[in-house]
Design a protein around this motif. Structure first.
Motif, mmCIF file in Angstrom:
data_model
loop_
_atom_site.group_PDB
_atom_site.id
_atom_site.type_symbol
_atom_site.label_atom_id
_atom_site.label_comp_id
_atom_site.label_asym_id
_atom_site.label_seq_id
_atom_site.Cartn_x
_atom_site.Cartn_y
_atom_site.Cartn_z
ATOM 1 N N ALA A 85 0.810 -1.220 0.000
ATOM 2 C CA ALA A 85 0.000 0.000 0.000
ATOM 3 C C ALA A 85 0.841 1.267 0.000
ATOM 4 N N ASP A 86 1.955 1.266 0.727
ATOM 5 C CA ASP A 86 2.794 2.467 0.837
ATOM 6 C C ASP A 86 4.122 2.312 0.110
ATOM 7 N N ALA A 87 4.224 1.305 -0.758
ATOM 8 C CA ALA A 87 5.471 1.058 -1.483
ATOM 9 C C ALA A 87 5.506 1.834 -2.790
ATOM 10 N N GLY A 88 6.597 1.684 -3.510
ATOM 11 C CA GLY A 88 6.727 2.356 -4.798
ATOM 12 C C GLY A 88 5.860 1.745 -5.869
ATOM 13 N N VAL A 89 5.437 0.495 -5.667
ATOM 14 C CA VAL A 89 4.490 -0.154 -6.564
ATOM 15 C C VAL A 89 3.296 -0.603 -5.736
ATOM 16 N N ASN A 90 2.132 -0.610 -6.347
ATOM 17 C CA ASN A 90 0.897 -1.031 -5.676
ATOM 18 C C ASN A 90 0.266 -2.175 -6.451
ATOM 19 N N ASP A 105 1.298 8.376 -7.084
ATOM 20 C CA ASP A 105 1.990 9.630 -6.786
ATOM 21 C C ASP A 105 3.411 9.664 -7.344
ATOM 22 N N LEU A 106 3.907 8.534 -7.869
ATOM 23 C CA LEU A 106 5.246 8.490 -8.447
ATOM 24 C C LEU A 106 5.218 8.359 -9.971
ATOM 25 N N LEU A 110 8.163 8.310 -14.284
ATOM 26 C CA LEU A 110 8.286 7.425 -15.440
ATOM 27 C C LEU A 110 7.604 7.980 -16.672
ATOM 28 N N ARG A 111 7.025 9.178 -16.561
ATOM 29 C CA ARG A 111 6.314 9.745 -17.693
ATOM 30 C C ARG A 111 7.310 10.234 -18.739
#
Length: 254
Positions: A85-90, A105-106, A110-111
């Motif tokens: 839940a609070d990691a860099g990937v969900n 939010d990250l 990668l955009r």
């Protein structure tokens, strides 16, 4: 032995196990208690590995086929969602299937921006070349050089791509609009100034210009084209308004 039976922790575990056994098997019931009692860390690792390695989102049936019978797949999914839940990937659900993706939010990290090539018609290429080499130029002058009519669609495409712009109006009867290339055009083709444009003979050889060029057709000198003495330049607001009016008409493509 009697003390063991009266151990409150043991009693709590027994109560939880009884509650878990009373819940229907599979994904029909709440996952919390069943997960705490029945699921092992190894099952979480298996589901985690499957989702990471998959090239596309996986549904519950696909995951269930790789796990022991009666595995609470929904419970494992919920556990992994909480873990990440609070990691860099969900872990997210997409159309009834599950996948790992970058935390919302990250996403900006990668955009990337990429330009999609837009193929120009022969008419648009010829029109663009004429404007670049003979600006400021009116629509009538473009048609005279090409020998055919120029449709609104051709000019509109070049305007939308921001490769040409409305410069102003000629101080001649009818006050025709004049066109010129933009800085976007110069930047796209890597031109420091207009003198870097290919020669007219090169354009003719490439089929980008008609051989029926007027005698006074010439390549502009280096640098940006200066205002024509017989031309009233548009302000940005005037050019935008004219462009809107221009788009209201509809003519067939040439």
């Amino acid at each position: 032995m009697a003390e063991e039976d009266n151990d409150p922790i043991a009693e709590a575990i027994k109560a939880l196990r009884a509650q878990a056994q009373a819940i229907p098997a599979g994904d029909a019931g709440p996952p919390g208690v069943r997960l705490a009692i029945d699921n092992e860390p190894e099952l979480l690792r298996i589901v985690e590995a499957l989702l990471f390695a998959a090239s596309e989102p996986l549904d519950l049936d696909t995951l269930r086929a790789r796990l022991p019978d009666d595995t609470d797949v929904r419970g494992l999914i919920n556990a992994l969602q909480a873990k990440y839940a609070d990691a860099g990937v969900n872990l997210v659900e997409v159309g009834g299937r599950w996948r790992f993706q970058t935390a919302e939010d990250l996403g900006w990290l990668l955009r990337t921006e990429r330009e999609e090539p837009r193929k120009l018609s022969q008419a648009a290429l010829e029109t663009l070349a004429i404007i670049a080499y003979h600006q400021p130029v009116t629509r009538a002058e473009i048609e005279e050089i090409r020998g055919v009519a120029v449709s609104r669609g051709t000019l509109d495409q070049l305007l939308e791509m921001k490769w040409i712009r409305l410069r102003g109006r000629r101080r001649t009867p009818g006050r025709p609009v004049t066109y010129g290339v933009t800085d976007v055009f110069m930047d796209y083709f890597g031109l420091a100034n207009l003198s870097d444009l290919p020669g007219v003979s090169d354009l003719k050889a490439a089929g980008l210009l008609s051989s029926r060029l007027p005698p006074d057709f010439s390549i502009p000198s280096a640098g940006h084209v200066l205002p024509d003495a017989d031309e009233d330049l548009f302000s940005e607001d005037e050019a935008a308004q004219f462009h809107m009016d221009f788009l209201e008409g509809d003519e067939p493509e040439d």
